[in-house]
Design a protein around this motif. Structure first.
Motif, PDB file in Angstrom:
ATOM      1  N   ASP A  62      35.597  51.284  36.856  1.00  0.00           N
ATOM      2  CA  ASP A  62      35.814  51.308  38.298  1.00  0.00           C
ATOM      3  C   ASP A  62      36.309  52.708  38.684  1.00  0.00           C
ATOM      4  O   ASP A  62      36.367  53.609  37.844  1.00  0.00           O
ATOM      5  CB  ASP A  62      36.782  50.205  38.732  1.00  0.00           C
ATOM      6  CG  ASP A  62      38.168  50.364  38.104  1.00  0.00           C
ATOM      7  OD1 ASP A  62      38.609  51.504  37.892  1.00  0.00           O
ATOM      8  OD2 ASP A  62      38.830  49.336  37.848  1.00  0.00           O
TER       9      ASP A  62
ATOM     10  N   SER B  27      39.302  53.562  39.851  1.00  0.00           N
ATOM     11  CA  SER B  27      40.757  53.753  39.800  1.00  0.00           C
ATOM     12  C   SER B  27      41.116  54.881  38.838  1.00  0.00           C
ATOM     13  O   SER B  27      40.533  55.012  37.765  1.00  0.00           O
ATOM     14  CB  SER B  27      41.446  52.467  39.349  1.00  0.00           C
ATOM     15  OG  SER B  27      41.127  51.398  40.210  1.00  0.00           O
TER      16      SER B  27
ATOM     17  N   ASP C  63      32.191  46.646  45.394  1.00  0.00           N
ATOM     18  CA  ASP C  63      33.173  47.408  46.166  1.00  0.00           C
ATOM     19  C   ASP C  63      34.424  47.662  45.333  1.00  0.00           C
ATOM     20  O   ASP C  63      35.093  46.720  44.888  1.00  0.00           O
ATOM     21  CB  ASP C  63      33.529  46.622  47.428  1.00  0.00           C
ATOM     22  CG  ASP C  63      34.350  47.448  48.413  1.00  0.00           C
ATOM     23  OD1 ASP C  63      34.858  48.515  48.028  1.00  0.00           O
ATOM     24  OD2 ASP C  63      34.475  47.012  49.572  1.00  0.00           O
ATOM     25  N   ASN C  64      34.766  48.930  45.129  1.00  0.00           N
ATOM     26  CA  ASN C  64      35.963  49.272  44.364  1.00  0.00           C
ATOM     27  C   ASN C  64      37.259  49.006  45.130  1.00  0.00           C
ATOM     28  O   ASN C  64      38.348  49.177  44.571  1.00  0.00           O
ATOM     29  CB  ASN C  64      35.914  50.745  43.946  1.00  0.00           C
ATOM     30  CG  ASN C  64      35.129  50.954  42.657  1.00  0.00           C
ATOM     31  OD1 ASN C  64      35.431  50.366  41.627  1.00  0.00           O
ATOM     32  ND2 ASN C  64      34.094  51.777  42.726  1.00  0.00           N
ATOM     33  N   LEU C  65      37.167  48.592  46.380  1.00  0.00           N
ATOM     34  CA  LEU C  65      38.362  48.328  47.184  1.00  0.00           C
ATOM     35  C   LEU C  65      38.943  46.944  46.916  1.00  0.00           C
ATOM     36  O   LEU C  65      40.040  46.633  47.367  1.00  0.00           O
ATOM     37  CB  LEU C  65      38.042  48.482  48.675  1.00  0.00           C
ATOM     38  CG  LEU C  65      37.635  49.894  49.129  1.00  0.00           C
ATOM     39  CD1 LEU C  65      37.300  49.899  50.618  1.00  0.00           C
ATOM     40  CD2 LEU C  65      38.741  50.901  48.825  1.00  0.00           C
ATOM     41  N   THR C  66      38.180  46.102  46.186  1.00  0.00           N
ATOM     42  CA  THR C  66      38.677  44.757  45.876  1.00  0.00           C
ATOM     43  C   THR C  66      38.838  44.597  44.372  1.00  0.00           C
ATOM     44  O   THR C  66      38.147  45.240  43.576  1.00  0.00           O
ATOM     45  CB  THR C  66      37.704  43.676  46.388  1.00  0.00           C
ATOM     46  OG1 THR C  66      36.486  43.734  45.625  1.00  0.00           O
ATOM     47  CG2 THR C  66      37.385  43.884  47.867  1.00  0.00           C
ATOM     48  N   ALA C  67      39.758  43.705  43.981  1.00  0.00           N
ATOM     49  CA  ALA C  67      39.990  43.460  42.554  1.00  0.00           C
ATOM     50  C   ALA C  67      38.741  42.898  41.885  1.00  0.00           C
ATOM     51  O   ALA C  67      38.395  43.283  40.759  1.00  0.00           O
ATOM     52  CB  ALA C  67      41.169  42.498  42.378  1.00  0.00           C
ATOM     53  N   ASP C  68      38.049  41.992  42.575  1.00  0.00           N
ATOM     54  CA  ASP C  68      36.837  41.403  42.015  1.00  0.00           C
ATOM     55  C   ASP C  68      35.752  42.471  41.866  1.00  0.00           C
ATOM     56  O   ASP C  68      35.030  42.495  40.862  1.00  0.00           O
ATOM     57  CB  ASP C  68      36.335  40.272  42.913  1.00  0.00           C
ATOM     58  CG  ASP C  68      35.114  39.574  42.336  1.00  0.00           C
ATOM     59  OD1 ASP C  68      35.225  39.010  41.228  1.00  0.00           O
ATOM     60  OD2 ASP C  68      34.053  39.606  42.984  1.00  0.00           O
ATOM     61  N   GLY C  69      35.640  43.355  42.860  1.00  0.00           N
ATOM     62  CA  GLY C  69      34.652  44.425  42.782  1.00  0.00           C
ATOM     63  C   GLY C  69      34.932  45.381  41.638  1.00  0.00           C
ATOM     64  O   GLY C  69      34.018  45.783  40.909  1.00  0.00           O
ATOM     65  N   ARG C  70      36.202  45.735  41.472  1.00  0.00           N
ATOM     66  CA  ARG C  70      36.557  46.641  40.377  1.00  0.00           C
ATOM     67  C   ARG C  70      36.253  46.005  39.020  1.00  0.00           C
ATOM     68  O   ARG C  70      35.807  46.681  38.090  1.00  0.00           O
ATOM     69  CB  ARG C  70      38.038  47.035  40.470  1.00  0.00           C
ATOM     70  CG  ARG C  70      38.349  47.959  41.657  1.00  0.00           C
ATOM     71  CD  ARG C  70      39.750  48.520  41.579  1.00  0.00           C
ATOM     72  NE  ARG C  70      40.777  47.496  41.710  1.00  0.00           N
ATOM     73  CZ  ARG C  70      41.263  47.072  42.873  1.00  0.00           C
ATOM     74  NH1 ARG C  70      40.807  47.586  44.017  1.00  0.00           N
ATOM     75  NH2 ARG C  70      42.211  46.147  42.912  1.00  0.00           N
ATOM     76  N   LYS C  71      36.498  44.712  38.916  1.00  0.00           N
ATOM     77  CA  LYS C  71      36.213  44.016  37.658  1.00  0.00           C
ATOM     78  C   LYS C  71      34.724  44.067  37.335  1.00  0.00           C
ATOM     79  O   LYS C  71      34.323  44.292  36.187  1.00  0.00           O
ATOM     80  CB  LYS C  71      36.692  42.565  37.739  1.00  0.00           C
ATOM     81  CG  LYS C  71      36.453  41.777  36.450  1.00  0.00           C
ATOM     82  CD  LYS C  71      37.003  40.365  36.561  1.00  0.00           C
ATOM     83  CE  LYS C  71      36.763  39.584  35.269  1.00  0.00           C
ATOM     84  NZ  LYS C  71      37.295  38.196  35.347  1.00  0.00           N
TER      85      LYS C  71
END
Length: 238
Positions: A174, A176, A220-228
């Motif tokens: 992701d 981060s 979407d990297n703005l959500t935890a699910d997206g980053r996962k």
């Protein structure tokens, strides 16, 4: 001008057609050499009394890019301001992504006809094995988690069914944190997967590993699910 290749990620790359002068030919060849390496390009370009739109060689050079490397059985034809692109891409969503990318590289008055399809059979088998699951690692490391090992054990069975095809293992993260650290981590994770598969008798010569960091998000990297979802390992049949 026509570029032909079994895969734009593999060699050789055959370039043929007619251009108006030596300078135009050399400009195109130089871009091909930078992208694929001089020894991997077969030059069949002829110099003839043909006309080309202003800035044509520049437009051609823009299209000859790394983005073509995801296309198998590829053929790129550029006649004046008409651009035809054919071939097979790994996944359904890659059709639109690749088409949009190539279109963005062209001048606005150029017309793109993209006829891309999904490379089925072997790639579908690999994708079905993942079943939208993620090969997981210990947090912030390249150590495979037990759930990741379980998926890879299933992947070994699938890989044994694709004969001697080359398989590229691609690591993603992701967005981060530091981009350079993410790139290194993605490379380490891809290599860790490669090493695990080799330890389970998958031939080393069919495997390559690459890390792309956070440059190719699928969510979407703005959500935890997206980053996962973005922290993933992909397997590409070449």
């Amino acid at each position: 001008m026509v570029l032909c290749a079994n895969s734009f990620a593999q060699q050789p790359i055959v370039v043929e057609g007619m251009v108006p002068n030596v300078a135009t030919k050399q400009d195109i060849l130089n871009k091909l050499y930078v992208t694929y390496g001089q020894t991997n390009v077969i030059d069949k370009i002829q110099i003839r009394a043909v006309t080309a739109p202003n800035g044509w060689s520049t437009a051609v050079n823009h299209v000859i890019s790394e983005d073509l490397k995801s296309i198998k059985q590829g053929k790129l034809s550029i006649k004046g301001m008409q651009v035809d692109l054919r071939g097979k891409v790994p996944k359904q969503e890659d059709i639109q992504i690749t088409t949009n990318k190539v279109q963005s590289l062209l001048p606005v008055d150029y017309k793109l006809n993209a006829q891309l399809s999904v490379n089925t059979t072997e790639q579908q088998l690999i994708d079905a094995t993942l079943k939208n699951r993620i090969v997981e690692f210990e947090s912030g490391s390249a150590v495979l988690a037990p759930s990741g090992i379980q998926i890879l054990d299933e992947m070994i069975v699938a890989l044994q069914k694709v004969n001697a095809n080359k398989i590229k293992i691609i690591g993603h993260t992701d967005s981060s944190g530091d981009a350079n650290k993410n790139l290194s981590l993605s490379q380490e994770r891809a290599r860790a997967v490669k090493n695990y598969l080799i330890s389970k008798t998958i031939p080393v010569e069919i495997l390559t590993a690459e890390g792309l960091g956070s440059t190719k998000p699928v969510a979407d990297n703005l959500t935890a699910d997206g980053r996962k979802k973005n922290r993933r390992i992909e397997f590409e049949v070449l």
